[in-house]
Write a protein that holds these residues in place. Structure first.
Motif, PDB file in Angstrom:
ATOM      1  N   GLY A 119      13.142   9.052 -38.542  1.00 19.33           N
ATOM      2  CA  GLY A 119      12.811   7.641 -38.381  1.00 19.33           C
ATOM      3  C   GLY A 119      13.726   6.903 -37.418  1.00 19.33           C
ATOM      4  N   GLU A 120      14.888   7.468 -37.111  1.00 16.62           N
ATOM      5  CA  GLU A 120      15.793   6.809 -36.177  1.00 16.62           C
ATOM      6  C   GLU A 120      15.343   7.052 -34.741  1.00 16.62           C
ATOM      7  OE1 GLU A 120      19.939   7.040 -36.459  1.00 16.62           O
ATOM      8  OE2 GLU A 120      20.010   6.973 -38.652  1.00 16.62           O
ATOM      9  N   ARG A 121      15.515   6.039 -33.913  1.00 20.68           N
ATOM     10  CA  ARG A 121      15.148   6.143 -32.496  1.00 20.68           C
ATOM     11  C   ARG A 121      16.418   6.036 -31.657  1.00 20.68           C
ATOM     12  NH1 ARG A 121       9.745   5.604 -31.576  1.00 20.68           N
ATOM     13  NH2 ARG A 121       8.448   4.941 -33.342  1.00 20.68           N
ATOM     14  N   PRO A 122      16.910   7.143 -31.121  1.00 18.09           N
ATOM     15  CA  PRO A 122      18.185   7.122 -30.396  1.00 18.09           C
ATOM     16  C   PRO A 122      18.105   6.549 -28.991  1.00 18.09           C
ATOM     17  CG  PRO A 122      17.273   9.321 -30.365  1.00 18.09           C
ATOM     18  CD  PRO A 122      16.357   8.505 -31.252  1.00 18.09           C
ATOM     19  N   GLY A 123      16.900   6.231 -28.508  1.00 17.36           N
ATOM     20  CA  GLY A 123      16.765   5.669 -27.172  1.00 17.36           C
ATOM     21  C   GLY A 123      16.532   6.689 -26.087  1.00 17.36           C
ATOM     22  N   VAL A 124      16.622   7.966 -26.423  1.00 13.70           N
ATOM     23  CA  VAL A 124      16.346   9.051 -25.492  1.00 13.70           C
ATOM     24  C   VAL A 124      15.964  10.268 -26.331  1.00 13.70           C
ATOM     25  CG1 VAL A 124      18.696  10.010 -25.411  1.00 13.70           C
ATOM     26  CG2 VAL A 124      17.224  10.208 -23.397  1.00 13.70           C
ATOM     27  N   ASP A 125      15.246  11.187 -25.752  1.00 15.24           N
ATOM     28  CA  ASP A 125      14.845  12.402 -26.455  1.00 15.24           C
ATOM     29  C   ASP A 125      16.097  13.161 -26.922  1.00 15.24           C
ATOM     30  OD1 ASP A 125      13.736  14.730 -27.379  1.00 15.24           O
ATOM     31  OD2 ASP A 125      12.970  15.401 -25.443  1.00 15.24           O
ATOM     32  N   PRO A 126      16.291  13.360 -28.240  1.00 12.97           N
ATOM     33  CA  PRO A 126      17.477  14.082 -28.727  1.00 12.97           C
ATOM     34  C   PRO A 126      17.619  15.467 -28.118  1.00 12.97           C
ATOM     35  CG  PRO A 126      16.346  13.017 -30.549  1.00 12.97           C
ATOM     36  CD  PRO A 126      15.450  12.888 -29.351  1.00 12.97           C
ATOM     37  N   TYR A 127      16.508  16.140 -27.908  1.00 12.09           N
ATOM     38  CA  TYR A 127      16.536  17.466 -27.285  1.00 12.09           C
ATOM     39  C   TYR A 127      17.165  17.401 -25.894  1.00 12.09           C
ATOM     40  CZ  TYR A 127      14.716  21.892 -25.362  1.00 12.09           C
ATOM     41  OH  TYR A 127      14.597  23.117 -24.779  1.00 12.09           O
ATOM     42  N   LEU A 128      16.771  16.383 -25.112  1.00 10.34           N
ATOM     43  CA  LEU A 128      17.296  16.233 -23.759  1.00 10.34           C
ATOM     44  C   LEU A 128      18.784  15.914 -23.788  1.00 10.34           C
ATOM     45  CD1 LEU A 128      16.475  16.257 -20.786  1.00 10.34           C
ATOM     46  CD2 LEU A 128      15.991  13.815 -20.969  1.00 10.34           C
ATOM     47  N   ALA A 129      19.210  15.134 -24.769  1.00  9.40           N
ATOM     48  CA  ALA A 129      20.638  14.809 -24.901  1.00  9.40           C
ATOM     49  C   ALA A 129      21.454  16.075 -25.123  1.00  9.40           C
ATOM     50  CB  ALA A 129      20.846  13.835 -26.050  1.00  9.40           C
ATOM     51  N   GLY A 130      20.975  16.964 -25.980  1.00  6.50           N
ATOM     52  CA  GLY A 130      21.674  18.218 -26.211  1.00  6.50           C
ATOM     53  C   GLY A 130      21.633  19.133 -25.003  1.00  6.50           C
ATOM     54  N   LEU A 131      20.516  19.133 -24.312  1.00  9.26           N
ATOM     55  CA  LEU A 131      20.342  20.016 -23.165  1.00  9.26           C
ATOM     56  C   LEU A 131      21.276  19.649 -22.008  1.00  9.26           C
ATOM     57  CD1 LEU A 131      18.411  22.378 -22.259  1.00  9.26           C
ATOM     58  CD2 LEU A 131      17.027  20.619 -21.147  1.00  9.26           C
ATOM     59  N   LEU A 132      21.541  18.352 -21.841  1.00 11.34           N
ATOM     60  CA  LEU A 132      22.291  17.886 -20.678  1.00 11.34           C
ATOM     61  C   LEU A 132      23.731  17.478 -20.987  1.00 11.34           C
ATOM     62  CD1 LEU A 132      19.579  15.714 -18.864  1.00 11.34           C
ATOM     63  CD2 LEU A 132      20.475  17.910 -18.127  1.00 11.34           C
ATOM     64  N   HIS A 133      24.175  17.649 -22.217  1.00  8.98           N
ATOM     65  CA  HIS A 133      25.502  17.135 -22.566  1.00  8.98           C
ATOM     66  C   HIS A 133      26.613  17.752 -21.716  1.00  8.98           C
ATOM     67  CE1 HIS A 133      25.720  20.861 -24.932  1.00  8.98           C
ATOM     68  NE2 HIS A 133      27.027  20.667 -25.003  1.00  8.98           N
ATOM     69  N   ASP A 134      26.467  19.010 -21.311  1.00  7.91           N
ATOM     70  CA  ASP A 134      27.488  19.692 -20.506  1.00  7.91           C
ATOM     71  C   ASP A 134      27.110  19.787 -19.034  1.00  7.91           C
ATOM     72  OD1 ASP A 134      29.677  20.236 -22.110  1.00  7.91           O
ATOM     73  OD2 ASP A 134      28.851  22.099 -22.902  1.00  7.91           O
ATOM     74  N   ILE A 135      26.304  18.871 -18.555  1.00  8.64           N
ATOM     75  CA  ILE A 135      25.854  18.944 -17.166  1.00  8.64           C
ATOM     76  C   ILE A 135      27.023  18.870 -16.194  1.00  8.64           C
ATOM     77  CG2 ILE A 135      25.488  16.449 -16.916  1.00  8.64           C
ATOM     78  CD1 ILE A 135      23.008  17.122 -15.221  1.00  8.64           C
ATOM     79  N   GLY A 136      28.120  18.242 -16.616  1.00 11.30           N
ATOM     80  CA  GLY A 136      29.300  18.159 -15.757  1.00 11.30           C
ATOM     81  C   GLY A 136      29.866  19.527 -15.411  1.00 11.30           C
ATOM     82  N   ILE A 137      29.790  20.469 -16.360  1.00 16.17           N
ATOM     83  CA  ILE A 137      30.289  21.827 -16.091  1.00 16.17           C
ATOM     84  C   ILE A 137      29.457  22.498 -15.005  1.00 16.17           C
ATOM     85  CG2 ILE A 137      30.690  24.114 -17.079  1.00 16.17           C
ATOM     86  CD1 ILE A 137      31.222  22.836 -19.732  1.00 16.17           C
ATOM     87  N   SER A 138      28.145  22.325 -15.076  1.00 15.44           N
ATOM     88  CA  SER A 138      27.269  22.927 -14.068  1.00 15.44           C
ATOM     89  C   SER A 138      27.519  22.332 -12.693  1.00 15.44           C
ATOM     90  CB  SER A 138      25.804  22.719 -14.465  1.00 15.44           C
ATOM     91  OG  SER A 138      25.511  23.413 -15.647  1.00 15.44           O
ATOM     92  N   ILE A 139      27.778  21.032 -12.643  1.00 15.65           N
ATOM     93  CA  ILE A 139      28.068  20.383 -11.361  1.00 15.65           C
ATOM     94  C   ILE A 139      29.382  20.914 -10.794  1.00 15.65           C
ATOM     95  CG2 ILE A 139      28.546  18.186 -10.222  1.00 15.65           C
ATOM     96  CD1 ILE A 139      26.739  16.865 -12.346  1.00 15.65           C
ATOM     97  N   GLU A 140      30.377  21.066 -11.645  1.00 20.46           N
ATOM     98  CA  GLU A 140      31.653  21.632 -11.198  1.00 20.46           C
ATOM     99  C   GLU A 140      31.466  23.034 -10.638  1.00 20.46           C
ATOM    100  OE1 GLU A 140      34.780  19.420 -14.267  1.00 20.46           O
ATOM    101  OE2 GLU A 140      33.975  21.405 -14.739  1.00 20.46           O
ATOM    102  N   HIS A 141      30.679  23.842 -11.341  1.00 18.23           N
ATOM    103  CA  HIS A 141      30.440  25.217 -10.889  1.00 18.23           C
ATOM    104  C   HIS A 141      29.745  25.222  -9.534  1.00 18.23           C
ATOM    105  CE1 HIS A 141      29.109  29.549 -12.118  1.00 18.23           C
ATOM    106  NE2 HIS A 141      29.430  29.477 -10.848  1.00 18.23           N
ATOM    107  N   ALA A 142      28.753  24.350  -9.376  1.00 11.76           N
ATOM    108  CA  ALA A 142      27.975  24.342  -8.144  1.00 11.76           C
ATOM    109  C   ALA A 142      28.745  23.764  -6.963  1.00 11.76           C
ATOM    110  CB  ALA A 142      26.691  23.536  -8.358  1.00 11.76           C
ATOM    111  N   ALA A 143      29.583  22.762  -7.218  1.00  9.71           N
ATOM    112  CA  ALA A 143      30.208  22.030  -6.112  1.00  9.71           C
ATOM    113  C   ALA A 143      31.710  22.255  -5.961  1.00  9.71           C
ATOM    114  CB  ALA A 143      29.943  20.530  -6.278  1.00  9.71           C
ATOM    115  N   LEU A 144      32.374  22.688  -7.039  1.00 10.32           N
ATOM    116  CA  LEU A 144      33.837  22.761  -7.007  1.00 10.32           C
ATOM    117  C   LEU A 144      34.364  24.119  -7.465  1.00 10.32           C
ATOM    118  CD1 LEU A 144      34.454  19.268  -8.677  1.00 10.32           C
ATOM    119  CD2 LEU A 144      34.666  19.808  -6.239  1.00 10.32           C
TER     120      LEU A 144
END
Length: 233
Positions: A119-144
């Motif tokens: 019943g709670e609405r977090p404002g974004v798809d919870p699945y997407l929040a979990g999927l992208l939480h570590d996106i910073g690591i992927s950016i570091e790998h790709a660019a740094l």
């Protein structure tokens, strides 16, 4: 990386539109061929079909068969998967292991909201929040990768420290900060920005998004205990 926010942004915008239908979803999903293939494959799988049903031939039909939410999860995963295609392995780290962790956390957050926080609405798809939480690591790998990321990951493994500590020492910033900066540039929804920025420092997450950050953190710990992929805890 530039194609990731553009497609995700369109998907998230349609997901927040109560008037959007299968036609609108289909127009966006057809941008990415991998997403299209995965969605059609899922819609025609044994789980979603019976012997009397015809094979789905179009994206619109596939969305109707599996449902909007499942279709979103499939496409989000396919699009984000492009971030995890680097092949280098550093000690216990690799992109496939990070991808496994991200998928497991995404499913865990989704289950928490379905089973505990109904019943709670977090404002974004919870699945997407979990999927992208570590996106910073992927950016570091790709660019740094050669500018500090490789060293930070290796030092974290050898010294038994936290990845964020070694990132700050080797790169001058953590994946939380880098991910948050990029999520702002990409105009991700504020709840998603907060998760990316605070999933390790969850005590700094303020309402109304603190519950979502806590759910991601709980899922991370469960995945760490179950040894599902690479965990930076």
């Amino acid at each position: 990386l530039s194609t990731i926010p553009s497609i995700l942004g369109k998907i998230m915008a349609i997901g927040r539109d109560p008037k959007a239908g299968a036609e609108e979803f289909a127009q966006v999903y057809q941008i990415d061929k991998t997403s299209t293939a995965r969605l059609l494959r899922t819609a025609n799988s044994v789980y979603y079909t019976t012997s009397s049903q015809l094979v789905v031939q179009s994206i619109k039909e596939a969305i109707v068969r599996v449902g909007f939410q499942k279709a979103q999860d499939i496409v989000n995963s396919a699009v984000v998967c492009n971030l995890f295609k680097m092949h280098e392995t550093i000690e216990d780290y690799s992109s496939p292991e990070l991808w496994k962790h991200s998928m497991a956390v995404a499913l865990g957050v989704q289950l928490i909201y379905e089973s505990v926080l109904r019943g709670e609405r977090p404002g974004v798809d919870p699945y997407l929040a979990g999927l992208l939480h570590d996106i910073g690591i992927s950016i570091e790998h790709a660019a740094l990768y050669k500018d500090g990321f490789q060293q930070a990951v290796a030092d974290r493994f050898q010294k038994g420290t936290r990845l964020a500590e070694e990132e700050v020492r080797c790169l001058g910033l953590s994946h939380e900060l880098l991910g948050w900066e990029m999520s702002q540039r990409w105009r991700f929804p504020e709840p998603l920005q907060t998760v990316i920025a605070c999933h390790h420092s969850f005590e700094s997450a303020e309402p109304p998004f603190a519950r979502l950050v806590h759910a991601v953190r709980v899922s991370e710990w469960l995945c760490f205990e179950a040894q599902l992929g690479y965990s930076d805890i």
